[in-house]
Design a protein around this motif. Structure first.
Motif, mmCIF file in Angstrom:
data_model
loop_
_atom_site.group_PDB
_atom_site.id
_atom_site.type_symbol
_atom_site.label_atom_id
_atom_site.label_comp_id
_atom_site.label_asym_id
_atom_site.label_seq_id
_atom_site.Cartn_x
_atom_site.Cartn_y
_atom_site.Cartn_z
ATOM 1 N N LYS A 1 -9.636 1.938 10.052
ATOM 2 C CA LYS A 1 -8.412 2.149 9.293
ATOM 3 C C LYS A 1 -8.099 1.011 8.319
ATOM 4 O O LYS A 1 -7.165 1.119 7.530
ATOM 5 C CB LYS A 1 -7.227 2.368 10.242
ATOM 6 N N LEU A 2 -8.883 -0.061 8.392
ATOM 7 C CA LEU A 2 -8.703 -1.168 7.445
ATOM 8 C C LEU A 2 -9.428 -0.813 6.153
ATOM 9 O O LEU A 2 -10.649 -0.921 6.054
ATOM 10 C CB LEU A 2 -9.240 -2.474 8.023
ATOM 11 N N LEU A 3 -8.676 -0.375 5.149
ATOM 12 C CA LEU A 3 -9.271 0.091 3.898
ATOM 13 C C LEU A 3 -9.724 -1.064 3.015
ATOM 14 O O LEU A 3 -10.694 -0.944 2.269
ATOM 15 C CB LEU A 3 -8.260 0.965 3.140
ATOM 16 N N VAL A 4 -9.000 -2.181 3.062
ATOM 17 C CA VAL A 4 -9.362 -3.366 2.279
ATOM 18 C C VAL A 4 -9.163 -4.603 3.151
ATOM 19 O O VAL A 4 -8.078 -4.816 3.705
ATOM 20 C CB VAL A 4 -8.491 -3.498 1.006
ATOM 21 N N GLY A 5 -10.220 -5.393 3.281
ATOM 22 C CA GLY A 5 -10.138 -6.654 4.002
ATOM 23 C C GLY A 5 -10.523 -7.791 3.072
ATOM 24 O O GLY A 5 -10.032 -7.882 1.952
ATOM 25 N N THR A 6 -11.468 -8.617 3.520
ATOM 26 C CA THR A 6 -11.859 -9.792 2.734
ATOM 27 C C THR A 6 -13.146 -9.580 1.931
ATOM 28 O O THR A 6 -13.594 -10.484 1.242
ATOM 29 C CB THR A 6 -12.066 -11.000 3.669
ATOM 30 N N GLU A 7 -13.704 -8.377 1.997
ATOM 31 C CA GLU A 7 -15.053 -8.172 1.462
ATOM 32 C C GLU A 7 -15.161 -8.372 -0.048
ATOM 33 O O GLU A 7 -16.169 -8.896 -0.545
ATOM 34 C CB GLU A 7 -15.531 -6.747 1.791
ATOM 35 N N THR A 8 -14.164 -7.951 -0.801
ATOM 36 C CA THR A 8 -14.285 -7.942 -2.263
ATOM 37 C C THR A 8 -13.255 -8.828 -2.957
ATOM 38 O O THR A 8 -12.974 -8.650 -4.134
ATOM 39 C CB THR A 8 -14.157 -6.501 -2.795
ATOM 40 N N SER A 9 -12.686 -9.784 -2.242
ATOM 41 C CA SER A 9 -11.709 -10.727 -2.822
ATOM 42 C C SER A 9 -10.546 -10.008 -3.487
ATOM 43 O O SER A 9 -10.072 -10.419 -4.549
ATOM 44 C CB SER A 9 -12.392 -11.661 -3.835
ATOM 45 N N ASP A 10 -10.091 -8.920 -2.862
ATOM 46 C CA ASP A 10 -8.947 -8.205 -3.410
ATOM 47 C C ASP A 10 -7.665 -8.972 -3.160
ATOM 48 O O ASP A 10 -7.642 -9.982 -2.438
ATOM 49 C CB ASP A 10 -8.872 -6.799 -2.795
ATOM 50 N N ASP A 11 -6.578 -8.477 -3.757
ATOM 51 C CA ASP A 11 -5.324 -9.223 -3.755
ATOM 52 C C ASP A 11 -4.530 -9.102 -2.462
ATOM 53 O O ASP A 11 -3.657 -9.925 -2.196
ATOM 54 C CB ASP A 11 -4.453 -8.742 -4.931
ATOM 55 N N ALA A 12 -4.799 -8.071 -1.671
ATOM 56 C CA ALA A 12 -4.042 -7.847 -0.442
ATOM 57 C C ALA A 12 -4.890 -7.045 0.532
ATOM 58 O O ALA A 12 -5.875 -6.401 0.145
ATOM 59 C CB ALA A 12 -2.732 -7.094 -0.748
ATOM 60 N N ALA A 13 -4.500 -7.084 1.790
ATOM 61 C CA ALA A 13 -5.126 -6.231 2.793
ATOM 62 C C ALA A 13 -4.433 -4.872 2.777
ATOM 63 O O ALA A 13 -3.237 -4.784 2.491
ATOM 64 C CB ALA A 13 -5.003 -6.863 4.172
ATOM 65 N N VAL A 14 -5.195 -3.818 3.074
ATOM 66 C CA VAL A 14 -4.633 -2.466 3.065
ATOM 67 C C VAL A 14 -5.076 -1.742 4.334
ATOM 68 O O VAL A 14 -6.268 -1.727 4.667
ATOM 69 C CB VAL A 14 -5.078 -1.669 1.822
ATOM 70 N N TYR A 15 -4.105 -1.150 5.025
ATOM 71 C CA TYR A 15 -4.361 -0.479 6.306
ATOM 72 C C TYR A 15 -3.881 0.966 6.233
ATOM 73 O O TYR A 15 -2.730 1.237 5.873
ATOM 74 C CB TYR A 15 -3.637 -1.218 7.432
ATOM 75 N N TRP A 16 -4.760 1.909 6.557
ATOM 76 C CA TRP A 16 -4.463 3.339 6.485
ATOM 77 C C TRP A 16 -3.444 3.723 7.548
ATOM 78 O O TRP A 16 -3.593 3.382 8.733
ATOM 79 C CB TRP A 16 -5.748 4.134 6.676
ATOM 80 N N LEU A 17 -2.377 4.404 7.154
ATOM 81 C CA LEU A 17 -1.374 4.889 8.089
ATOM 82 C C LEU A 17 -1.490 6.391 8.302
ATOM 83 O O LEU A 17 -1.478 6.872 9.427
ATOM 84 C CB LEU A 17 0.039 4.548 7.575
ATOM 85 N N ASN A 18 -1.586 7.118 7.192
ATOM 86 C CA ASN A 18 -1.739 8.568 7.260
ATOM 87 C C ASN A 18 -2.281 9.048 5.917
ATOM 88 O O ASN A 18 -2.607 8.228 5.052
ATOM 89 C CB ASN A 18 -0.408 9.251 7.611
ATOM 90 N N ASP A 19 -2.406 10.361 5.735
ATOM 91 C CA ASP A 19 -3.003 10.888 4.509
ATOM 92 C C ASP A 19 -2.207 10.578 3.256
ATOM 93 O O ASP A 19 -2.722 10.655 2.142
ATOM 94 C CB ASP A 19 -3.179 12.405 4.623
ATOM 95 N N GLU A 20 -0.935 10.205 3.429
ATOM 96 C CA GLU A 20 -0.058 9.960 2.290
ATOM 97 C C GLU A 20 0.268 8.485 2.086
ATOM 98 O O GLU A 20 0.748 8.104 1.011
ATOM 99 C CB GLU A 20 1.264 10.733 2.462
ATOM 100 N N GLN A 21 0.026 7.655 3.095
ATOM 101 C CA GLN A 21 0.485 6.263 3.036
ATOM 102 C C GLN A 21 -0.543 5.291 3.602
ATOM 103 O O GLN A 21 -1.203 5.575 4.609
ATOM 104 C CB GLN A 21 1.792 6.093 3.817
ATOM 105 N N ALA A 22 -0.642 4.148 2.950
ATOM 106 C CA ALA A 22 -1.377 3.002 3.482
ATOM 107 C C ALA A 22 -0.485 1.779 3.322
ATOM 108 O O ALA A 22 0.282 1.671 2.358
ATOM 109 C CB ALA A 22 -2.697 2.807 2.742
ATOM 110 N N LEU A 23 -0.557 0.878 4.285
ATOM 111 C CA LEU A 23 0.242 -0.352 4.253
ATOM 112 C C LEU A 23 -0.497 -1.423 3.476
ATOM 113 O O LEU A 23 -1.670 -1.691 3.739
ATOM 114 C CB LEU A 23 0.509 -0.842 5.680
ATOM 115 N N VAL A 24 0.176 -2.042 2.517
ATOM 116 C CA VAL A 24 -0.370 -3.162 1.743
ATOM 117 C C VAL A 24 0.326 -4.440 2.220
ATOM 118 O O VAL A 24 1.557 -4.491 2.249
ATOM 119 C CB VAL A 24 -0.129 -2.967 0.233
ATOM 120 N N ALA A 25 -0.453 -5.446 2.613
ATOM 121 C CA ALA A 25 0.133 -6.681 3.142
ATOM 122 C C ALA A 25 -0.527 -7.896 2.509
ATOM 123 O O ALA A 25 -1.751 -7.942 2.345
ATOM 124 C CB ALA A 25 -0.022 -6.737 4.666
ATOM 125 N N THR A 26 0.292 -8.875 2.144
ATOM 126 C CA THR A 26 -0.225 -10.078 1.501
ATOM 127 C C THR A 26 0.699 -11.248 1.798
ATOM 128 O O THR A 26 1.836 -11.070 2.239
ATOM 129 C CB THR A 26 -0.330 -9.870 -0.026
#
Length: 345
Positions: free
Chosen positions: A38-63
């Motif tokens: 469910k971790l859609l974005v972590g540290t792999e690509t030096s993105d600006d924030a972490a993103v965690y899948w919640l449901n089909d309509e929402q993902a949590l962005v945290a920084t």
């Protein structure tokens, strides 16, 4: 104000960041991260924030983002730090929902009134972004530090990652460069009122446009330009997407007050650290003068969004930037097949 904030810290703003090459070395020995589906974005690509899948309509962005003062005015420092932290949510295509304050203050050196003004500045920006500061943590620290943990939401299909940029994409920068240079000039007592106003106006302008840009199918990647400079953050896009960026130095939007200082060699030490970190991954054409090279490596605090979009989407992207007050937004180059590097002509 009785105490100059910048006199209490060894660095300021995003110029405090550890140099890219040093940071990479520090992180290189970490064990491989466990797989979390469910971790859609972590540290792999030096993105600006972490993103965690919640449901089909929402993902949590945290920084999280925090730093030492780039200006002496306490209220302005709070505003800049908060604007900078929230920007990472917009850079993922998200909409912020709340923040937590990170506060480290030398309570025996800095008047309580100044600390209150720092917090008030941060609260004012969060109010403008439509979110609460719902809590936080504070410590007695030797240097003043302020920032936020910011959280937001994004539709999983509108999430914008560095690795999703495509060959042929046009590069657009939303804010002018030169923030770190103006901050250094201010510390040296060289910056006039007009130059200071340029510094404050750009660093406190929320990158809200990112939420709208993410809704455009032709926008493939977003990032914000901060401590590693334009070239450092563009390199992150190139590495994530395995592409070459071609940038035209004369097309870059610049803060007019910063140009003369850049030509005099004035700027934060982060410029040299950044340039040294790029190595062979950035290649300047012979006609690009030293001052332009330096301003492209200048550590931006609360800098602009960098957009990679299809050529057919450029007009829509530029229209959104202009409608939301980003008067100097400009096309600066294009991505192409090739090695992960930046070519500047």
């Amino acid at each position: 104000m009785s105490t100059k904030l910048t006199s209490l810290s060894h660095g300021g703003g995003c110029g405090c960041k550890i140099a890219p090459a040093v940071l990479s070395e520090m992180l290189s020995k970490l064990p491989a991260a466990a797989i979390f589906p469910k971790l859609l974005v972590g540290t792999e690509t030096s993105d600006d924030a972490a993103v965690y899948w919640l449901n089909d309509e929402q993902a949590l962005v945290a920084t999280t983002d925090f730093f030492m003062p780039i200006v002496d005015d306490a209220f302005d420092f709070g505003r800049i730090a908060a604007t900078n932290a929230i920007s990472d949510i917009y850079a993922m295509g998200g909409t912020p929902i709340m923040a937590l304050a990170i506060v480290g203050m030398p309570v025996n050196l800095l008047p309580i009134e100044d600390i209150q003004q720092i917090l008030a500045g941060g609260a004012a920006v969060c109010a403008a972004a439509g979110i609460p500061i719902a809590g936080g943590h504070s410590i007695d620290a030797p240097e003043p530090i302020y920032g936020l943990v910011a959280m937001g939401l994004v539709h999983p299909k509108q999430l914008k990652k560095n690795s999703d940029a495509k060959a042929g994409d046009v590069l657009i920068l939303g804010k002018p460069l030169g923030i770190g240079i103006l901050g250094t000039a201010m510390k040296k007592g060289l910056l006039d009122d007009a130059g200071y106003q340029q510094l404050i106006d750009t660093t406190t302008q929320l990158n809200m446009v990112g939420s709208d840009l993410a809704k455009l199918a032709g926008v493939h990647a977003l990032t914000d330009v901060t401590g590693f400079g334009l070239l450092g953050h563009l390199l992150e896009v190139c590495r994530g997407a395995k592409l070459t960026a071609n940038v035209l130095a004369n097309d870059l939007p610049l803060l007019s007050a910063a140009v003369g200082f850049a030509q005099q060699g004035i700027g934060p030490g982060a410029i040299e650290r950044n340039l040294a970190s790029f190595g062979q991954d950035v290649d300047f054409a012979e006609q690009v003068p030293d001052w332009q090279q330096r301003i492209m490596a200048d550590a931006q605090t609360s800098g602009g969004l960098l957009v990679a979009c299809s050529a057919e989407t450029v007009d829509e992207v530029m229209a959104l930037f202009k409608a939301q007050g980003f008067a100097q937004a400009a096309v600066i180059g294009q991505l192409a097949e090739g090695e992960a590097r930046v070519l500047v002509a």
